[in-house]
Design an enzyme around this catalytic site. Structure first.
Site, short mmCIF file in Angstrom:
data_model
loop_
_atom_site.label_atom_id
_atom_site.label_comp_id
_atom_site.label_asym_id
_atom_site.label_seq_id
_atom_site.Cartn_x
_atom_site.Cartn_y
_atom_site.Cartn_z
CB CYS A 287 -35.24 22.44 15.55
SG CYS A 287 -35.27 20.64 15.75
CD GLU B 186 -36.42 25.36 22.18
OE1 GLU B 186 -35.36 25.47 22.84
OE2 GLU B 186 -36.46 25.31 20.94
#
Length: 271
Positions: A2, A114
């Site tokens: 993350c 992402e």
């Protein structure tokens, strides 16, 4: 992993979702659609209040800095590298194990970003043409639109170069726990592109479903083996992912337009 996420919910809304008992209006953060490491972020934690006789844990919404600084660290310089802790080893790593035992938090988000390298660009690399890959960003979020409750840790660090009464004498920092990305099909997948989170990246933030919030935040639970049971990934089929503009790749860009769903990957970034 993350490395970037979005957090636009107001503190009043988070207070209702997480049953917050205390938060300071002066710590209100503006909606952030491109949260990057070292930024200040919201975290939910259970902790006794300072200067109060009642030592029961109180659920608080606190403003922390993303990038954990261990209490024993001599300087805070490594914070930007400690934004993630792996669920598989968090109980044993020196930088995280104390916080894992007693300083756990929830970091609320709308979802996280992402990046996946386009197939055409990867083929060029294989051919030895060494063109820098252009990566397509995806936004990953709960399919039902609920809050994305990321499991986190927090820590206190004292800057010994400053006097006790200095407002920056104490740093309160946090890290997001990550786990292996799901290989099962997404609840809602893009028509063109990845069909599972593992197709985008091998890691993902550990999302805590509401039934685990109280146990995760409970500071009375300190046994590492007991706590590791809370690190199980959530049930499959809760997430969706869709392509968004490559504008999110620049941390200076920030606004709700970053969350706009594209019909497909941008030109040159085909999955």
């Amino acid at each position: 992993m993350c490395g970037r996420y979005a957090a636009s919910r107001r503190p009043e809304d988070l207070a209702g979702i997480f049953e917050i008992e205390k938060w300071e209006p002066e710590e209100t953060l503006a909606p952030d659609y491109n949260v990057a490491p070292t930024k200040e972020v919201y975290a939910v934690l259970d902790r006794p209040l300072k200067d109060v006789d009642d030592r029961r844990p109180v659920r608080q919404l606190r403003k922390l800095k993303w990038g954990l600084v261990p209490s024993w660290s001599k300087t805070p310089e490594g914070a930007a590298r400690m934004i993630n802790a792996r669920a598989e080893t968090v109980h044993e790593k020196p930088s995280y194990k104390r916080a894992f035992s007693s300083r756990r938090c929830i970091i609320p988000a709308d979802g996280y970003y992402e990046w996946v390298t386009g197939q055409g660009e990867r083929d060029l690399e294989v051919e030895g043409k060494k063109k820098r890959p252009r990566k397509q960003p995806y936004f990953v979020l709960p399919a039902d639109g609920s809050v994305f409750a990321m499991a986190g840790l927090y820590e206190f660090w004292r800057d010994k170069t400053l006097p006790d009464d200095h407002p920056q004498a104490w740093w309160v920092t946090c890290s997001v726990i990550t786990t292996e990305a799901e290989t099962t099909p997404l609840a809602v997948a893009p028509a063109e592109g990845p069909h599972a989170l593992a197709d985008i990246h091998p890691r993902m933030p550990l999302m805590l479903t509401p039934d685990r919030w109280d146990a995760w935040l409970d500071p009375a639970r300190t046994d590492p083996e007991d706590l590791r049971s809370l690190l199980e990934p959530p049930p499959a089929g809760l997430m969706r992912a869709y392509p968004v503009s490559t504008a999110v790749s620049n941390v200076r860009n920030n606004g709700p337009e970053l969350l706009k769903e594209l019909e497909g990957p941008e030109e040159g970034t085909l999955f």
